[in-house]
Design a protein around this motif. Structure first.
Motif, PDB file in Angstrom:
ATOM      1  N   VAL A  29       0.845  -1.205   0.000  1.00 39.47           N
ATOM      2  CA  VAL A  29       0.000   0.000   0.000  1.00 39.47           C
ATOM      3  C   VAL A  29       0.874   1.247   0.000  1.00 39.47           C
ATOM      4  O   VAL A  29       0.598   2.217  -0.720  1.00 39.47           O
ATOM      5  N   ARG A  30       1.951   1.215   0.780  1.00 30.16           N
ATOM      6  CA  ARG A  30       2.857   2.363   0.845  1.00 30.16           C
ATOM      7  C   ARG A  30       3.513   2.620  -0.505  1.00 30.16           C
ATOM      8  O   ARG A  30       3.661   3.773  -0.917  1.00 30.16           O
ATOM      9  N   PHE A  31       3.877   1.557  -1.214  1.00 29.00           N
ATOM     10  CA  PHE A  31       4.488   1.706  -2.539  1.00 29.00           C
ATOM     11  C   PHE A  31       3.504   2.340  -3.518  1.00 29.00           C
ATOM     12  O   PHE A  31       3.856   3.266  -4.256  1.00 29.00           O
ATOM     13  N   VAL A  32       2.265   1.854  -3.508  1.00 28.77           N
ATOM     14  CA  VAL A  32       1.252   2.392  -4.423  1.00 28.77           C
ATOM     15  C   VAL A  32       0.956   3.852  -4.098  1.00 28.77           C
ATOM     16  O   VAL A  32       0.872   4.699  -4.996  1.00 28.77           O
ATOM     17  N   LEU A  33       0.807   4.171  -2.811  1.00 31.93           N
ATOM     18  CA  LEU A  33       0.519   5.557  -2.437  1.00 31.93           C
ATOM     19  C   LEU A  33       1.699   6.479  -2.733  1.00 31.93           C
ATOM     20  O   LEU A  33       1.502   7.648  -3.066  1.00 31.93           O
ATOM     21  N   GLY A  34       2.908   5.963  -2.631  1.00 31.74           N
ATOM     22  CA  GLY A  34       4.082   6.765  -2.970  1.00 31.74           C
ATOM     23  C   GLY A  34       4.155   7.066  -4.453  1.00 31.74           C
ATOM     24  O   GLY A  34       4.542   8.159  -4.857  1.00 31.74           O
ATOM     25  N   LYS A  35       3.786   6.087  -5.274  1.00 31.74           N
ATOM     26  CA  LYS A  35       3.804   6.295  -6.731  1.00 31.74           C
ATOM     27  C   LYS A  35       2.730   7.278  -7.177  1.00 31.74           C
ATOM     28  O   LYS A  35       2.895   7.963  -8.183  1.00 31.74           O
ATOM     29  N   THR A  36       1.611   7.317  -6.445  1.00 34.32           N
ATOM     30  CA  THR A  36       0.532   8.236  -6.816  1.00 34.32           C
ATOM     31  C   THR A  36       0.684   9.604  -6.158  1.00 34.32           C
ATOM     32  O   THR A  36      -0.197  10.442  -6.294  1.00 34.32           O
ATOM     33  N   ARG A  37       1.805   9.812  -5.447  1.00 32.99           N
ATOM     34  CA  ARG A  37       2.113  11.075  -4.768  1.00 32.99           C
ATOM     35  C   ARG A  37       1.041  11.453  -3.740  1.00 32.99           C
ATOM     36  O   ARG A  37       0.750  12.626  -3.519  1.00 32.99           O
ATOM     37  N   TYR A  39       1.314  11.005  -0.571  1.00 31.83           N
ATOM     38  CA  TYR A  39       1.956  11.481   0.657  1.00 31.83           C
ATOM     39  C   TYR A  39       2.169  12.988   0.673  1.00 31.83           C
ATOM     40  O   TYR A  39       2.492  13.554   1.708  1.00 31.83           O
ATOM     41  N   ALA A  40       1.996  13.642  -0.447  1.00 32.70           N
ATOM     42  CA  ALA A  40       2.071  15.102  -0.468  1.00 32.70           C
ATOM     43  C   ALA A  40       0.904  15.713   0.296  1.00 32.70           C
ATOM     44  O   ALA A  40       0.992  16.840   0.779  1.00 32.70           O
ATOM     45  N   TRP A  41      -0.181  14.951   0.459  1.00 35.03           N
ATOM     46  CA  TRP A  41      -1.369  15.433   1.152  1.00 35.03           C
ATOM     47  C   TRP A  41      -1.446  14.962   2.606  1.00 35.03           C
ATOM     48  O   TRP A  41      -2.358  15.355   3.331  1.00 35.03           O
ATOM     49  N   VAL A  42      -0.501  14.127   3.018  1.00 37.22           N
ATOM     50  CA  VAL A  42      -0.521  13.565   4.366  1.00 37.22           C
ATOM     51  C   VAL A  42       0.316  14.441   5.281  1.00 37.22           C
ATOM     52  O   VAL A  42       1.455  14.785   4.962  1.00 37.22           O
ATOM     53  N   TRP A  43      -0.253  14.775   6.432  1.00 43.70           N
ATOM     54  CA  TRP A  43       0.435  15.660   7.368  1.00 43.70           C
ATOM     55  C   TRP A  43       1.632  14.991   8.009  1.00 43.70           C
ATOM     56  O   TRP A  43       2.707  15.575   8.108  1.00 43.70           O
ATOM     57  N   HIS A  44       1.471  13.765   8.482  1.00 42.94           N
ATOM     58  CA  HIS A  44       2.544  13.052   9.175  1.00 42.94           C
ATOM     59  C   HIS A  44       2.638  11.637   8.600  1.00 42.94           C
ATOM     60  O   HIS A  44       1.919  10.734   9.043  1.00 42.94           O
ATOM     61  N   PRO A  45       3.507  11.417   7.617  1.00 41.36           N
ATOM     62  CA  PRO A  45       3.559  10.116   6.941  1.00 41.36           C
ATOM     63  C   PRO A  45       3.839   8.932   7.870  1.00 41.36           C
ATOM     64  O   PRO A  45       3.310   7.846   7.664  1.00 41.36           O
ATOM     65  N   ALA A  46       4.659   9.118   8.898  1.00 42.50           N
ATOM     66  CA  ALA A  46       4.969   8.003   9.800  1.00 42.50           C
ATOM     67  C   ALA A  46       3.724   7.559  10.572  1.00 42.50           C
ATOM     68  O   ALA A  46       3.480   6.354  10.723  1.00 42.50           O
ATOM     69  N   LEU A  47       2.942   8.502  11.042  1.00 35.18           N
ATOM     70  CA  LEU A  47       1.701   8.150  11.739  1.00 35.18           C
ATOM     71  C   LEU A  47       0.699   7.522  10.780  1.00 35.18           C
ATOM     72  O   LEU A  47      -0.026   6.591  11.150  1.00 35.18           O
ATOM     73  N   PHE A  48       0.653   8.020   9.571  1.00 35.90           N
ATOM     74  CA  PHE A  48      -0.241   7.444   8.575  1.00 35.90           C
ATOM     75  C   PHE A  48       0.161   6.011   8.251  1.00 35.90           C
ATOM     76  O   PHE A  48      -0.693   5.124   8.168  1.00 35.90           O
ATOM     77  N   ASN A  49       1.468   5.759   8.102  1.00 34.69           N
ATOM     78  CA  ASN A  49       1.940   4.399   7.835  1.00 34.69           C
ATOM     79  C   ASN A  49       1.625   3.465   8.999  1.00 34.69           C
ATOM     80  O   ASN A  49       1.268   2.306   8.788  1.00 34.69           O
TER      81      ASN A  49
END
Length: 69
Positions: A29-37, A39-49
């Motif tokens: 899921v992290r790979f797919v979300l990274g490819k679709t960019r 994470y530019a909309w996520v405030w805190h990527p570590a908490l989201f992960n």
């Protein structure tokens, strides 16, 4: 509870295998979300992960439990 399984004579908790499967799902899921960019909309990527991992682990545990679907 899930119990344990033997891996060449070493008893491992089943939760460990479920956690590994959830980690693999979270990585996908992290790979797919990274490819679709996304994470530019996520405030805190570590908490989201972490939240995605907890949701994946909950889903894997619910899928493998003996509860009726």
């Amino acid at each position: 509870m899930y119990g344990e399984f033997s891996l060449h004579g070493v008893y491992l908790p089943t939760l460990l295998a479920l956690m590994g499967l959830a980690y693999v799902l979270k990585t996908g899921v992290r790979f797919v979300l990274g490819k679709t960019r996304f994470y530019a909309w996520v405030w805190h990527p570590a908490l989201f992960n972490f939240a995605v991992y907890v949701l994946a682990l909950t889903g894997v545990m619910a899928y493998t439990s003996g509860a009726p679907r």
